[in-house]
Design an enzyme around this catalytic site. Structure first.
Site, PDB file in Angstrom:
ATOM      1  N   LYS B  92       0.810  -1.219   0.000  1.00 11.86           N
ATOM      2  CA  LYS B  92       0.000   0.000   0.000  1.00 11.86           C
ATOM      3  C   LYS B  92       0.842   1.268   0.000  1.00 11.86           C
ATOM      4  O   LYS B  92       0.421   2.304  -0.521  1.00 11.86           O
ATOM      5  CB  LYS B  92      -0.945  -0.005   1.204  1.00 11.86           C
ATOM      6  CG  LYS B  92      -1.995  -1.122   1.177  1.00 11.86           C
ATOM      7  CD  LYS B  92      -3.099  -0.839   0.185  1.00 11.86           C
ATOM      8  CE  LYS B  92      -4.141  -1.961   0.149  1.00 11.86           C
ATOM      9  NZ  LYS B  92      -5.130  -1.770  -0.926  1.00 11.86           N
ATOM     10  N   GLU B 114      -9.445   6.007   3.495  1.00 12.14           N
ATOM     11  CA  GLU B 114     -10.185   4.900   4.083  1.00 12.14           C
ATOM     12  C   GLU B 114      -9.199   3.774   4.349  1.00 12.14           C
ATOM     13  O   GLU B 114      -8.120   3.744   3.771  1.00 12.14           O
ATOM     14  CB  GLU B 114     -11.251   4.404   3.094  1.00 12.14           C
ATOM     15  CG  GLU B 114     -10.746   3.388   2.044  1.00 12.14           C
ATOM     16  CD  GLU B 114      -9.730   3.936   1.055  1.00 12.14           C
ATOM     17  OE1 GLU B 114      -9.567   5.180   0.985  1.00 12.14           O
ATOM     18  OE2 GLU B 114      -9.058   3.136   0.378  1.00 12.14           O
ATOM     19  N   SER B 379       1.502  -9.714  -0.911  1.00 14.69           N
ATOM     20  CA  SER B 379       1.211  -8.281  -0.824  1.00 14.69           C
ATOM     21  C   SER B 379       1.480  -7.680   0.548  1.00 14.69           C
ATOM     22  O   SER B 379       1.704  -6.482   0.662  1.00 14.69           O
ATOM     23  CB  SER B 379      -0.241  -8.027  -1.224  1.00 14.69           C
ATOM     24  OG  SER B 379      -1.110  -8.816  -0.430  1.00 14.69           O
TER      25      SER B 379
HETATM   26  C1  LIG Z   1      -1.734  -6.973   2.503  1.00 17.77           C
HETATM   27  C2  LIG Z   1      -2.872  -6.619   1.615  1.00 17.77           C
HETATM   28  N1  LIG Z   1      -3.046  -7.285   0.474  1.00 17.77           N
HETATM   29  C3  LIG Z   1      -4.069  -7.016  -0.348  1.00 17.77           C
HETATM   30  C4  LIG Z   1      -5.014  -6.059  -0.051  1.00 17.77           C
HETATM   31  C5  LIG Z   1      -6.160  -5.876  -0.983  1.00 17.77           C
HETATM   32  O1  LIG Z   1      -6.138  -4.673  -1.704  1.00 17.77           O
HETATM   33  P1  LIG Z   1      -5.741  -4.624  -3.226  1.00 17.77           P
HETATM   34  O2  LIG Z   1      -6.616  -5.583  -3.965  1.00 17.77           O
HETATM   35  O3  LIG Z   1      -5.995  -3.215  -3.605  1.00 17.77           O
HETATM   36  O4  LIG Z   1      -4.315  -4.998  -3.347  1.00 17.77           O
HETATM   37  C6  LIG Z   1      -4.874  -5.323   1.132  1.00 17.77           C
HETATM   38  C7  LIG Z   1      -5.861  -4.288   1.475  1.00 17.77           C
HETATM   39  O5  LIG Z   1      -5.986  -3.792   2.533  1.00 17.77           O
HETATM   40  C8  LIG Z   1      -3.783  -5.613   1.985  1.00 17.77           C
HETATM   41  O6  LIG Z   1      -3.606  -4.951   3.139  1.00 17.77           O
END
Ligand SMILES: Cc1ncc(COP(=O)(O)O)c(C=O)c1O
Lengths: 264, 401
Positions: B92, B114, B379
């Site tokens: 993020k 948010e 992620s």
């Molecule tokens: C670690 C992590 N992965 C994935 C996401 C999902 O969001 P996005 O689909 O925008 O990557 C989030 C959202 O809060 C997150 O914190």
């Protein structure tokens, strides 16, 4: 000529300003809404805005959010709203504007929506999250069904876009008088007069001013700047107060009557 | 067809996207778009981002060959793109850094955002602290409960966290409230939206800032394997970490891509966040895209064990990639994600975010064939989730007794 254009013409002849009331359909029940439409029309409200409840009303403040929740508790839908409008229309000619977010309309189907709205006796549509740029598909459908399509101008609207909004808007132009969500305001923005004059320098179309107007003094003040005043949250708050009262619609109308007085 | 020409000048990816917002926001979105377009190829702006990527976020993040996981699954080679090693613990921050620089150029004095899992909130609070800007974060109260560690982190960073009680008390409700704040304070405030959703230009800007993930991955895979990967896998909430990985590969037709949505208790239960399996096209929070909703167009509440995937709409570019069949979208359940969470911790010494665990879980169910190369976007890290996982495991134990 649409009922909305007609009412503004006759207000002009009488040298009077219009009063527009917003209520959420189905708050607290459809029956209450139906009675309230009749009551508000009896006391001389000029135009009614009927809100279509939507689960995520992101342009609305807490008062209307709660109204929407009350209406959705019993699944108030566009079809229900058309049913009560049809009944009201048998005896009543008050101009009605449907005030809605796009998604419920989109799911109903644009063509069907415009046709059914027109058949039910709706006069105009205002879609809160549909700026003119996104209305290319919808606009001709609304026009073809002889409905007015009202667009919003706000204090942040750039001059470069104003001409197009003013050109497309039919019936009237809705000037949102403060930056924010719907809700009552203690101070009315001093820029209103200047901005509304600027809009009026571009068009003959009537301008209604709303968002935040909540008492007779403000009605008087704001009506001086435009052709009509819109009151929403202040009325919806009374609907909440009288929601379980068998005389609720009458009591709400009494409140609105006091707001109307400065215009008579 | 080249996929990388989108969005068009009106913010559309095919029929998806656009700018469906109240009039009050139109000028702010146009200002943001113009600011971004004037800076995106500006050499000093790009240099500033590169420098912060290297010195503040810790980029490039490693591409790690997960050999024990690969062996356990029993097929091809699996690499993890270690976005969990970014400063603040998730991808993020790639977007938050980019957007705060835009906010500063627009002379905005205040930031709102948010957050669902709290990772975007922490990332935004972090960059706000770094640049000395006032910051307010909206978060659903259900998410405040299950991601309480992140709430405290935001507070430590000097941010005000505002609980949102409406609706399902999760991400979509937090976005509504952040938008209401933005409408009210639009002259002084920039809204740092945290995923590739919402009105144009957000889906484009967030994608571009997240694309650093895919650009690095492409080079790293070429360096280790001498060829492009066969498969990319990422979880999809709003869709930012997945599009960030996918985007630089979209024109490489030999690279397959899978987006993993939250299957919650299972699609048949209705308690999930699988927009493609359970939703249909609608207009929600500024964009035309796939949305979970009832036949009257009321937005449905969602469920997922992971707060970051618990969202009713999906970024419009994903709807387009789904329609053109460039990417495939699947879902895994809470339980499958939980198993993957435990497995990755034990096999690789990496505790993943519950969101990222969804991507790993897909591979457990669909082992890639021997000889193939797969990249999973990890992620985020799982520190934020350990209390909630502990609670869930205890709950399960209780049931088994
Ligand atoms: C670690 C992590 N992965 C994935 C996401 C999902 O969001 P996005 O689909 O925008 O990557 C989030 C959202 O809060 C997150 O914190």
């Amino acid at each position: 000529m649409s009922r909305i254009v007609e009412i503004f013409n006759s207000l002009k002849v009488k040298n009077r300003k219009g009063f527009i009331a917003y209520i959420t359909a189905g708050d607290p029940t459809l029956e209450f809404t139906e009675n309230l439409i009749q009551e508000l029309s009896c006391i001389g409200v000029d135009i009614l805005e009927i809100g279509v409840p939507f689960s995520d009303p992101l342009a609305d403040g807490p008062v209307i959010q709660e109204a929407v929740e009350r209406a959705l508790e019993h699944n108030t839908s566009i079809s229900h709203i058309f049913e009560i409008i049809k009944r009201v229309r048998k005896t009543n000619k008050i101009p009605l504007v449907l005030f809605t977010y796009l998604n419920p309309v989109f799911q109903y189907g644009i063509e069907n929506f415009a046709k059914d709205a027109s058949d039910a006796g709706i006069d105009g549509v205002l879609i809160l999250d549909l700026p003119p740029e996104e209305s290319l598909e919808i606009y001709p459908v609304i026009m073809r069904n002889n409905l007015d399509m009202i667009f919003i101008v706000s204090p942040t609207t750039e001059n470069s876009r104003l001409d197009e909004i003013v050109r497309l808007s039919t019936g009237f132009i809705y000037y949102v008088s403060h930056t924010g969500v719907t809700g009552e305001q203690s101070n009315i923005d001093s820029e209103i007069k200047k901005n509304v004059n600027f809009i009026k320098s571009k068009t003959e179309k009537p301008v209604a001013i709303g968002f935040g107007v909540s008492n007779p003094e403000q009605v008087k003040q704001v009506s001086g700047y435009g052709d009509a005043v819109v009151v929403g949250s202040a009325i919806v708050r009374r609907i909440k107060e009288y929601r379980n009262d068998p005389l609720g619609p009458k009591k709400v109308a009494n409140f609105v009557n006091d707001l109307l007085k400065p215009l008579r | 067809m080249k996929h990388t020409i989108f969005p068009d000048s009106k913010g559309y990816f095919g029929q998806y996207g656009g700018r469906f917002v109240p009039e009050l926001l139109m000028s702010a979105l146009r200002e943001l778009e113009q600011t971004y377009l004037s800076l995106k190829d500006d050499s000093s702006f790009c240099a500033e981002i590169s420098r912060l990527n290297a010195t503040y976020i810790g980029r490039p993040t490693p591409l790690y060959c997960a050999s024990r996981l690969s062996e356990y699954i029993g097929g091809g080679k699996i690499y993890l793109k270690r976005e969990d090693l970014c400063h603040t613990g998730a991808h993020k921050i790639n977007n938050a850094i980019g957007q705060i620089l835009l906010a500063l150029r627009m002379k905005k004095k205040r930031i709102v955002a948010e957050t669902g899992a709290g990772q975007h909130g922490v990332a935004t609070a972090t960059v706000a602290a770094k640049f000395g800007v006032e910051c307010h974060i909206y978060m659903g109260t259900e998410d405040i409960r299950r991601q309480s560690l992140n709430v405290f982190r935001m507070q430590l960073l000097g941010t005000k966290v505002i609980g949102v009680e409406s609706g399902s008390k999760t991400l979509k409700d937090a976005i509504n409230e952040a938008l209401r704040d933005w409408v009210t304070n639009v002259k002084t405030t920039h809204y740092i939206l945290g995923s590739v959703c919402g009105p144009h230009p957000f889906p484009m800007i967030v994608r571009d800032f997240q694309s650093v993930i895919g650009r690095e991955t492409r080079q790293q895979v070429l360096d280790c394997e001498g060829r492009l990967p066969d498969l990319l896998v990422a979880c999809v909430g709003g869709g930012s970490n997945s599009i960030g990985l996918f985007y630089p590969f979209l024109n490489d037709t030999e690279v397959k891509m899978i987006g993993v949505e939250a299957g919650g208790f299972g699609i048949h239960t209705g308690k999930h966040a699988a927009r493609f399996a359970g939703g249909k096209i609608g207009v929600f929070q500024g964009a035309k895209t796939f949305v979970l909703q009832n036949p009257q167009g009321q937005i449905q509440e969602t469920h997922s064990v992971s707060a970051g995937l618990d969202y009713s709409a999906i970024g419009p570019e994903h709807s387009f990639l789904h329609e053109t069949d460039r990417c495939k979208y699947v879902s895994v359940t809470d339980d499958e994600a939980l198993q993957a969470f435990l497995l990755l911790s034990e096999l690789e010494g990496i505790i993943p975010a519950l969101e990222s665990a969804h991507a790993v879980a897909y591979l457990l169910k669909n082992p890639p064939p021997k000889g193939t190369v797969t990249v999973v976007n990890l992620s985020g890290r799982g520190d934020k989730d350990v209390l909630e996982v502990q609670r869930l495991l205890n709950e399960k134990k209780g049931k088994n007794v």
